[in-house]
Design a protein around this motif. Sequence first.
Motif, PDB file in Angstrom:
ATOM      1  N   ARG A 169      40.393  15.399   5.092  1.00 31.84           N
ATOM      2  CA  ARG A 169      41.145  14.727   6.156  1.00 31.84           C
ATOM      3  C   ARG A 169      42.644  14.834   5.865  1.00 31.84           C
ATOM      4  O   ARG A 169      43.110  14.502   4.780  1.00 31.84           O
ATOM      5  N   GLY A 170      43.384  15.342   6.860  1.00 31.09           N
ATOM      6  CA  GLY A 170      44.828  15.467   6.723  1.00 31.09           C
ATOM      7  C   GLY A 170      45.302  16.755   6.074  1.00 31.09           C
ATOM      8  O   GLY A 170      46.502  17.003   5.991  1.00 31.09           O
ATOM      9  N   VAL A 171      44.386  17.604   5.616  1.00 38.74           N
ATOM     10  CA  VAL A 171      44.749  18.877   4.990  1.00 38.74           C
ATOM     11  C   VAL A 171      44.358  20.011   5.933  1.00 38.74           C
ATOM     12  O   VAL A 171      43.242  20.030   6.458  1.00 38.74           O
ATOM     13  N   ASP A 172      45.261  20.935   6.155  1.00 39.61           N
ATOM     14  CA  ASP A 172      45.011  22.086   7.042  1.00 39.61           C
ATOM     15  C   ASP A 172      44.580  21.645   8.436  1.00 39.61           C
ATOM     16  O   ASP A 172      43.780  22.319   9.091  1.00 39.61           O
ATOM     17  N   GLY A 173      45.061  20.505   8.879  1.00 39.48           N
ATOM     18  CA  GLY A 173      44.743  20.021  10.225  1.00 39.48           C
ATOM     19  C   GLY A 173      43.367  19.400  10.374  1.00 39.48           C
ATOM     20  O   GLY A 173      42.928  19.132  11.496  1.00 39.48           O
ATOM     21  N   SER A 174      42.661  19.164   9.281  1.00 38.35           N
ATOM     22  CA  SER A 174      41.310  18.615   9.375  1.00 38.35           C
ATOM     23  C   SER A 174      41.335  17.122   9.697  1.00 38.35           C
ATOM     24  O   SER A 174      42.017  16.352   9.025  1.00 38.35           O
ATOM     25  N   PRO A 175      40.522  16.700  10.673  1.00 38.23           N
ATOM     26  CA  PRO A 175      40.409  15.272  10.982  1.00 38.23           C
ATOM     27  C   PRO A 175      39.346  14.578  10.126  1.00 38.23           C
ATOM     28  O   PRO A 175      39.180  13.363  10.233  1.00 38.23           O
ATOM     29  N   GLU A 234      42.037  31.894  14.287  1.00 33.87           N
ATOM     30  CA  GLU A 234      41.885  30.560  14.860  1.00 33.87           C
ATOM     31  C   GLU A 234      40.559  29.961  14.433  1.00 33.87           C
ATOM     32  O   GLU A 234      39.578  30.674  14.260  1.00 33.87           O
ATOM     33  N   GLY A 235      40.560  28.636  14.278  1.00 36.23           N
ATOM     34  CA  GLY A 235      39.327  27.948  13.961  1.00 36.23           C
ATOM     35  C   GLY A 235      39.529  26.880  12.912  1.00 36.23           C
ATOM     36  O   GLY A 235      40.658  26.544  12.541  1.00 36.23           O
ATOM     37  N   ASP A 236      38.427  26.342  12.445  1.00 35.26           N
ATOM     38  CA  ASP A 236      38.443  25.320  11.410  1.00 35.26           C
ATOM     39  C   ASP A 236      38.732  25.976  10.068  1.00 35.26           C
ATOM     40  O   ASP A 236      38.085  26.952   9.699  1.00 35.26           O
ATOM     41  N   VAL A 237      39.692  25.421   9.342  1.00 33.66           N
ATOM     42  CA  VAL A 237      40.085  25.962   8.037  1.00 33.66           C
ATOM     43  C   VAL A 237      39.421  25.124   6.946  1.00 33.66           C
ATOM     44  O   VAL A 237      39.470  23.897   6.967  1.00 33.66           O
TER      45      VAL A 237
END
Length: 190
Positions: free
Chosen positions: A46-52, A167-170
Amino acid sequence: MHAMQYEIALPADYDMSVIRARVARVGHLLDDWQGLGLKAYLVRERGVDGSPVNQYAPFYLWRTVQGMNRFLWGGPFQKLSDDFGRPAVRQWSGVAYEAGGAAGSPAVVAVRQRVPVAADEVMADEAEAVGELARGDGVLVAAAGVDTSRWEIVRFSLWAHDAPKAEGDVFRVLHLSAPGLAELPRGRQW
């Protein structure tokens, strides 16, 4: 080739060092698993590389169904299920696979993109897209698969640097087991 992934959602305040320690302790167990092309031990924080979210989400490319089934029916997957509960396992039939110019480098991040299959989409176009992705700077591997129950494509790539151009989840790569990577069939899978 078969692609597979399960996602274990973890609480927002979960200590992700627990997952890092787990992977450090057991990651090597699949380093010589028969039938496995690769397993990327992946996390999102959470909070890293745009992850929620906090998440443990390994991604697999299997060379054989037998190796995949041996893993799921009594292999290391059972221990994971004992510890976290049995997660739903997503599977995609292979569409294409290519090694990238950075093949053999340490994997730093992975990118996963899931997109619906358009009614007029031709899988040959997807195979060409995988080849183009594999030619990107810093790409170790690129693959695509299709889930025909949802008509969804998964595009997966491993990168040797922190700035993937996809593009996509990192995801961050904690460990890579790749006993059969050299034997995965390259190009389109039909």
